[in-house]
Write an enzyme that holds these catalytic residues in place. Structure first.
Site, mmCIF file in Angstrom:
data_model
loop_
_atom_site.group_PDB
_atom_site.id
_atom_site.type_symbol
_atom_site.label_atom_id
_atom_site.label_comp_id
_atom_site.label_asym_id
_atom_site.label_seq_id
_atom_site.Cartn_x
_atom_site.Cartn_y
_atom_site.Cartn_z
ATOM 1 N N CYS A 166 -10.730 -3.283 -3.802
ATOM 2 C CA CYS A 166 -9.740 -4.257 -4.282
ATOM 3 C C CYS A 166 -10.398 -5.571 -4.691
ATOM 4 O O CYS A 166 -9.965 -6.217 -5.640
ATOM 5 C CB CYS A 166 -8.673 -4.495 -3.227
ATOM 6 S SG CYS A 166 -7.512 -3.118 -3.128
ATOM 7 N N ASN A 196 0.842 -1.194 0.000
ATOM 8 C CA ASN A 196 0.000 0.000 0.000
ATOM 9 C C ASN A 196 0.880 1.247 0.000
ATOM 10 O O ASN A 196 1.965 1.266 0.572
ATOM 11 C CB ASN A 196 -1.006 -0.003 1.153
ATOM 12 C CG ASN A 196 -0.402 -0.076 2.530
ATOM 13 O OD1 ASN A 196 0.515 -0.851 2.789
ATOM 14 N ND2 ASN A 196 -0.930 0.710 3.457
ATOM 15 N N GLU A 205 -2.987 -4.613 -3.183
ATOM 16 C CA GLU A 205 -3.476 -5.545 -4.198
ATOM 17 C C GLU A 205 -3.494 -4.894 -5.580
ATOM 18 O O GLU A 205 -3.117 -5.505 -6.581
ATOM 19 C CB GLU A 205 -4.884 -6.032 -3.849
ATOM 20 C CG GLU A 205 -4.964 -6.794 -2.528
ATOM 21 C CD GLU A 205 -5.219 -5.907 -1.302
ATOM 22 O OE1 GLU A 205 -5.714 -6.440 -0.303
ATOM 23 O OE2 GLU A 205 -4.908 -4.694 -1.329
ATOM 24 N N CYS A 224 -10.029 -4.943 0.642
ATOM 25 C CA CYS A 224 -11.169 -4.034 0.784
ATOM 26 C C CYS A 224 -12.139 -4.240 -0.390
ATOM 27 O O CYS A 224 -11.822 -4.928 -1.364
ATOM 28 C CB CYS A 224 -10.695 -2.579 0.850
ATOM 29 S SG CYS A 224 -10.104 -1.909 -0.724
ATOM 30 N N CYS A 245 -4.036 0.753 -2.705
ATOM 31 C CA CYS A 245 -3.928 -0.494 -1.941
ATOM 32 C C CYS A 245 -2.884 -1.424 -2.549
ATOM 33 O O CYS A 245 -2.605 -1.391 -3.747
ATOM 34 C CB CYS A 245 -5.274 -1.196 -1.902
ATOM 35 S SG CYS A 245 -6.568 -0.254 -1.078
ATOM 36 N N GLU A 261 0.365 5.316 0.631
ATOM 37 C CA GLU A 261 -0.525 6.388 1.062
ATOM 38 C C GLU A 261 -0.078 7.732 0.512
ATOM 39 O O GLU A 261 1.024 7.870 -0.019
ATOM 40 C CB GLU A 261 -0.575 6.450 2.599
ATOM 41 C CG GLU A 261 -1.225 5.244 3.216
ATOM 42 C CD GLU A 261 -1.300 5.322 4.720
ATOM 43 O OE1 GLU A 261 -2.025 4.492 5.295
ATOM 44 O OE2 GLU A 261 -0.647 6.186 5.342
#
Length: 169
Positions: free
Chosen positions: A116, A67, A80, A113, A78, A69
């Site tokens: 994702c 990930n 993934e 999530c 993210c 940010e």
């Protein structure tokens, strides 16, 4: 879940491939850039060889992501999606992902999530296993279909020509 308790044949993955996938998603977690949330996530994709002449080991058929940010929170990405984007840039296509590993720093098991899950659905078959690792490296496994039931994927869409023809008529 201990590997010995799994029927890896149902996921079409060997114990060595699972071990490599697990190691790589845990390694990717260490590379996360998350100065705001401190919630590290690593992902790894076990990929099919790109050609019949490829003799690479499972190690060479794994792509990782972490990930990333951003101070403008919605701009982050993210793990993934980073991993899938990397695989696509390397020439992999829909159906080339054999298994996914995801790792976080929490005690429980954290699934991808919602965004994702939908993103992965574009590239994964419904029976593709997703191994979700906790902070200790233990994991739980679910298939794409179990994580996103009644999903909307590319197989649901009619071919573009059919959609165009239906508008013309």
């Amino acid at each position: 879940m201990p590997v010995e308790e799994l029927n890896l044949d149902q996921y079409r993955i060997t114990a060595q491939e699972l071990q490599a996938l697990s190691a790589k998603c845990l390694e990717a977690r260490e590379r996360a850039y998350c100065p705001y949330s401190q919630f590290r996530v690593g992902a790894a994709l076990l990929l099919r060889p790109q050609s019949e002449s490829t003799t690479a080991t499972a190690e060479h058929n794994i792509v990782i992501g972490a990930n990333v940010e951003n101070a403008a929170y919605p701009v982050g990405t993210c793990a993934e999606r980073v991993a899938v984007g990397t695989a696509v840039v390397q020439g992999y296509k829909r159906g080339d992902i054999r298994a996914v590993g995801v790792a976080t720093d929490i005690e429980g098991y954290c699934s991808p999530c919602g965004m994702c899950r939908q993103f992965l659905r574009e590239f994964l078959d419904l029976d593709t296993p997703i191994f979700m690792h906790n902070k200790d490296g233990n994991f739980q496994v679910k298939t794409m279909g179990e994580l996103l039931p009644m999903s909307f994927g590319p197989d649901v869409l009619p071919p573009p020509e059919e959609l165009l023809a239906s508008r013309a008529g």
